[in-house]
Design an enzyme around this catalytic site. Structure first.
Site, PDB file in Angstrom:
ATOM      1  CB  ALA A  91      -0.908  -0.010   1.220  1.00 32.57           C
ATOM      2  N   GLY A  93       1.217   5.730  -0.762  1.00 31.73           N
ATOM      3  CA  GLY A  93       0.523   6.975  -0.433  1.00 31.73           C
ATOM      4  C   GLY A  93      -0.572   7.319  -1.427  1.00 31.73           C
ATOM      5  N   GLY A  95      -3.363  10.686  -2.454  1.00 32.86           N
ATOM      6  CA  GLY A  95      -3.840  12.047  -2.212  1.00 32.86           C
ATOM      7  C   GLY A  95      -2.928  13.098  -2.773  1.00 32.86           C
ATOM      8  CD  GLU A  96      -0.669  14.049   0.729  1.00 29.66           C
ATOM      9  OE1 GLU A  96      -0.787  12.880   0.324  1.00 29.66           O
ATOM     10  OE2 GLU A  96      -1.009  14.413   1.860  1.00 29.66           O
TER      11      GLU A  96
END
Length: 139
Positions: A91, A93, A95-96
């Site tokens: 898994a 990151g 979003g950013e």
């Protein structure tokens, strides 16, 4: 991918729809990931169209929410988030990374709609009108 409408007389850019495909490895919580990506897409649209720190001879002039424009709920585009599940990976990151390509996607959509290639953001009505005027004079 961004779909925009550009009012050529006022320079107003409206982002109607954004589709974001996101690869973050193994997906553990799809709803959480979608929420994170949606928030970052909205932030990217806001930065591309509105957000700009302004200065005068004394320093920063955009000191509050009235003088520092941001995307409002009424201006938020329709969003489609496509998650790429890669169970063979850890898994990663989320979003950013979705924030970064938004200005380029919106800039490309403006170019597709008008023939104007904007190089400075945010893509404010003033910058769009000035760019369209320069484009018209050069043709």
């Amino acid at each position: 991918m961004a779909e925009v409408e550009v009012n050529k007389s006022t320079g107003q850019v409206v982002v109607k729809r954004v589709v974001c495909a996101h690869d973050c490895g193994l997906i553990v919580n799809p709803d959480g990931i979608k929420n994170q990506i949606e928030g970052n897409v909205i932030q990217g649209v806001s930065r591309a169209l509105f957000e700009e720190v302004t200065f005068d001879a004394n320093g920063v002039t955009s000191l509050d929410w009235n003088s520092y424009p941001i995307l409002r709920f009424r201006d938020a585009p329709d969003l489609e988030i496509v998650l790429i599940n890669r169970p063979d990976m850890a898994a990663l990151g989320a979003g950013e990374p979705a924030t970064i390509p938004l200005a380029a996607a919106i800039g490309n959509a403006i170019f597709d709609a008008t023939g104007l290639r904007l190089r400075d953001g945010p893509f404010t009505p003033k910058r769009v009108v000035a760019g369209l005027d320069a484009l018209l004079k050069s043709n």
